[in-house]
Design an enzyme around this catalytic site. Structure first.
Site, PDB file in Angstrom:
ATOM      1  N   TYR A   1     -12.750  -9.070  10.838  1.00  0.00           N
ATOM      2  CA  TYR A   1     -13.939  -9.804  10.372  1.00  0.00           C
ATOM      3  C   TYR A   1     -13.733 -11.325  10.371  1.00  0.00           C
ATOM      4  O   TYR A   1     -14.605 -12.062   9.919  1.00  0.00           O
ATOM      5  CB  TYR A   1     -14.412  -9.300   9.003  1.00  0.00           C
ATOM      6  CG  TYR A   1     -13.387  -9.391   7.902  1.00  0.00           C
ATOM      7  CD1 TYR A   1     -12.590  -8.292   7.602  1.00  0.00           C
ATOM      8  CD2 TYR A   1     -13.235 -10.558   7.168  1.00  0.00           C
ATOM      9  CE1 TYR A   1     -11.656  -8.361   6.590  1.00  0.00           C
ATOM     10  CE2 TYR A   1     -12.299 -10.632   6.152  1.00  0.00           C
ATOM     11  CZ  TYR A   1     -11.519  -9.527   5.875  1.00  0.00           C
ATOM     12  OH  TYR A   1     -10.576  -9.600   4.862  1.00  0.00           O
TER      13      TYR A   1
ATOM     14  N   GLY B   1     -16.940  -6.052  11.306  1.00  0.00           N
ATOM     15  CA  GLY B   1     -15.797  -5.693  10.454  1.00  0.00           C
ATOM     16  C   GLY B   1     -15.964  -5.917   8.967  1.00  0.00           C
ATOM     17  O   GLY B   1     -15.320  -5.235   8.166  1.00  0.00           O
TER      18      GLY B   1
ATOM     19  N   ASP C   1     -10.249   2.952   2.022  1.00  0.00           N
ATOM     20  CA  ASP C   1     -10.476   2.240   3.293  1.00  0.00           C
ATOM     21  C   ASP C   1     -11.264   3.110   4.287  1.00  0.00           C
ATOM     22  O   ASP C   1     -12.265   2.685   4.846  1.00  0.00           O
ATOM     23  CB  ASP C   1      -9.143   1.829   3.932  1.00  0.00           C
ATOM     24  CG  ASP C   1      -8.482   0.679   3.185  1.00  0.00           C
ATOM     25  OD1 ASP C   1      -9.199  -0.128   2.573  1.00  0.00           O
ATOM     26  OD2 ASP C   1      -7.239   0.590   3.218  1.00  0.00           O
TER      27      ASP C   1
ATOM     28  N   ASN D   1      -3.427   3.712  21.956  1.00  0.00           N
ATOM     29  CA  ASN D   1      -2.555   2.681  21.389  1.00  0.00           C
ATOM     30  C   ASN D   1      -1.597   2.185  22.458  1.00  0.00           C
ATOM     31  O   ASN D   1      -1.337   2.866  23.446  1.00  0.00           O
ATOM     32  CB  ASN D   1      -1.760   3.245  20.207  1.00  0.00           C
ATOM     33  CG  ASN D   1      -1.199   2.144  19.313  1.00  0.00           C
ATOM     34  OD1 ASN D   1      -1.894   1.159  19.041  1.00  0.00           O
ATOM     35  ND2 ASN D   1       0.033   2.281  18.869  1.00  0.00           N
TER      36      ASN D   1
ATOM     37  N   LYS E   1       0.809  -1.226   0.000  1.00  0.00           N
ATOM     38  CA  LYS E   1       0.000   0.000   0.000  1.00  0.00           C
ATOM     39  C   LYS E   1       0.845   1.281   0.000  1.00  0.00           C
ATOM     40  O   LYS E   1       0.382   2.314  -0.444  1.00  0.00           O
ATOM     41  CB  LYS E   1      -0.961   0.009   1.196  1.00  0.00           C
ATOM     42  CG  LYS E   1      -2.108  -0.990   1.046  1.00  0.00           C
ATOM     43  CD  LYS E   1      -3.113  -0.823   2.177  1.00  0.00           C
ATOM     44  CE  LYS E   1      -4.270  -1.787   2.020  1.00  0.00           C
ATOM     45  NZ  LYS E   1      -5.326  -1.555   2.996  1.00  0.00           N
TER      46      LYS E   1
HETATM   47  P1  ATR Z   1      -2.966  -2.765  10.215  1.00  0.00           P
HETATM   48  O1  ATR Z   1      -2.411  -2.278   8.925  1.00  0.00           O
HETATM   49  O2  ATR Z   1      -3.870  -3.950  10.068  1.00  0.00           O
HETATM   50  O3  ATR Z   1      -3.600  -1.674  11.005  1.00  0.00           O
HETATM   51  P2  ATR Z   1      -0.498  -2.674  11.709  1.00  0.00           P
HETATM   52  O4  ATR Z   1      -0.121  -1.452  10.951  1.00  0.00           O
HETATM   53  O5  ATR Z   1       0.514  -3.732  11.900  1.00  0.00           O
HETATM   54  O6  ATR Z   1      -1.745  -3.375  11.040  1.00  0.00           O
HETATM   55  O7  ATR Z   1      -1.074  -2.204  13.151  1.00  0.00           O
HETATM   56  C1  ATR Z   1      -1.415  -3.108  14.128  1.00  0.00           C
HETATM   57  C2  ATR Z   1      -2.070  -2.391  15.319  1.00  0.00           C
HETATM   58  O8  ATR Z   1      -2.409  -3.425  16.262  1.00  0.00           O
HETATM   59  C3  ATR Z   1      -1.170  -1.418  16.064  1.00  0.00           C
HETATM   60  O9  ATR Z   1      -1.955  -0.419  16.679  1.00  0.00           O
HETATM   61  C4  ATR Z   1      -0.544  -2.317  17.142  1.00  0.00           C
HETATM   62  O10 ATR Z   1      -0.082  -1.640  18.297  1.00  0.00           O
HETATM   63  P3  ATR Z   1       1.404  -0.985  18.357  1.00  0.00           P
HETATM   64  O11 ATR Z   1       1.375   0.215  17.472  1.00  0.00           O
HETATM   65  O12 ATR Z   1       1.594  -0.632  19.783  1.00  0.00           O
HETATM   66  O13 ATR Z   1       2.340  -2.060  17.887  1.00  0.00           O
HETATM   67  C5  ATR Z   1      -1.744  -3.154  17.495  1.00  0.00           C
HETATM   68  N1  ATR Z   1      -1.419  -4.432  18.139  1.00  0.00           N
HETATM   69  C6  ATR Z   1      -0.951  -5.553  17.551  1.00  0.00           C
HETATM   70  N2  ATR Z   1      -0.802  -6.536  18.468  1.00  0.00           N
HETATM   71  C7  ATR Z   1      -1.187  -6.010  19.666  1.00  0.00           C
HETATM   72  C8  ATR Z   1      -1.278  -6.526  21.004  1.00  0.00           C
HETATM   73  N3  ATR Z   1      -0.944  -7.785  21.284  1.00  0.00           N
HETATM   74  N4  ATR Z   1      -1.727  -5.700  21.970  1.00  0.00           N
HETATM   75  C9  ATR Z   1      -2.073  -4.428  21.703  1.00  0.00           C
HETATM   76  N5  ATR Z   1      -2.018  -3.883  20.458  1.00  0.00           N
HETATM   77  C10 ATR Z   1      -1.580  -4.658  19.458  1.00  0.00           C
END
Ligand code: ATR
Length: 279
Positions: free
Chosen positions: A222, A243, A102, A152, A66
């Site tokens: 989803y 979702g 999106d 976050n 992307k």
């Molecule tokens: P996407 O493109 O699907 O949004 P991403 O860019 O990898 O995927 O983002 C994942 C999100 O899930 C982030 O907000 C991540 O938190 P961090 O920024 O702190 O890494 C969050 N996330 C993933 N695993 C997590 C977990 N076990 N607990 C809390 N947040 C989580």
């Protein structure tokens, strides 16, 4: 002439986009194809050259391209440029133009299901600050909501979102403990993290003890359709938003960019839900 559409990603072969776009083409009586091009990073330049040579009409872009795709485009529309990601490319007169559907797709799905959210002064909390959250924050910070906060795990990442804000709205950056404490003030809570996604069915990113009954909880995950956080929200008497709506509406918005035609999505939403539930 038949419309040629497709999807570039890696992995991509399990995507539901061919099914969605075939349903759209049938509905508006357009003859065409939607092909999955599962493309490894090494093969990306040659695959894109092939698409250009073949004169594809448009394609979607998914993980992990992307951002990378932007290097190959002639133009990127304002929202996609700000979000820093493109999920839809339209090919017009030999020019490739990038869009991001999106966030706007997501917002439209909310409008259709909960029009009352868009009246009065409603407050929003987004959980997560990844790529999906960026598009959603951009779309929801356009002025309809006076406050759109972000929580976050790592606050620093969420702070980057502040540069996306184009309108005079309030945005606070929270950690999850703060979000749990102040939860009752939000009318809409949008879960965008991967927490609760298959196979981690039993995970929930925040506790909903302080959730107001009049709130709406939306999860962009989803798989499964009914995540643990949605179950918990429903048990507390809140309304929920599933979702797969975002998946469908981002496709609807992409289809409109390619064809100029707005498809009806109600029956497709139900069919998609059945499909995801395995009925
Ligand atoms: P996407 O493109 O699907 O949004 P991403 O860019 O990898 O995927 O983002 C994942 C999100 O899930 C982030 O907000 C991540 O938190 P961090 O920024 O702190 O890494 C969050 N996330 C993933 N695993 C997590 C977990 N076990 N607990 C809390 N947040 C989580």
């Amino acid at each position: 002439m038949a419309l040629t559409l497709g999807l570039i990603g890696y992995p991509a072969k399990h995507s539901l986009s061919p099914w969605l776009h075939s349903a759209f083409m049938d509905q508006v009586g357009i003859d065409g194809t939607y092909t999955i091009y599962e493309t490894s990073p090494e093969a990306l330049p040659s695959q894109l050259s092939k698409l250009k040579e073949n004169g594809v009409d448009g394609f979607n872009v998914t993980v992990p391209y992307k951002q990378t795709i932007m290097e190959y485009l002639d133009e990127v529309e304002h929202a996609a440029k700000n979000i820093g990601a493109v999920n839809t490319v339209a090919c017009r007169d030999g020019k490739w133009i990038g869009y991001n559907t999106d966030g706007i797709g997501y917002k439209q799905s909310l409008k259709d299901s909960f029009p009352s959210l868009f009246t009065g002064q409603k407050n929003v909390l987004i959980l997560g600050a990844g790529g999906a959250a960026r598009g959603i924050y951009y779309a929801l910070s356009q002025g309809e909501f006076p406050k759109v906060d972000i929580a976050n795990r790592t606050k620093e990442k969420a702070k980057e979102f502040l540069s996306l804000k184009e309108k005079q709205i309030e945005t606070n950056i929270l950690d999850y403990a703060e979000a749990e404490r102040t939860l009752s003030q939000y009318d809409l809570i949008v879960q965008t993290t991967s927490v609760g996604m298959k196979p981690n069915y039993d995970q929930q990113v925040i506790d909903l003890t302080r959730l107001s009954k009049v709130s709406i909880v939306s999860d962009i995950v989803y798989q499964p359709i009914q995540t643990k956080i949605l179950e918990a929200a429903q048990n507390r008497g809140a309304q929920i938003h599933h979702g797969h709506a975002m998946l469908l509406y981002q496709a609807q918005a992409a289809f409109e960019i390619w064809t100029g035609k707005q498809v009806q999505v109600d029956s497709i939403l139900l069919d998609l839900e059945k499909r995801l539930r395995g009925d």
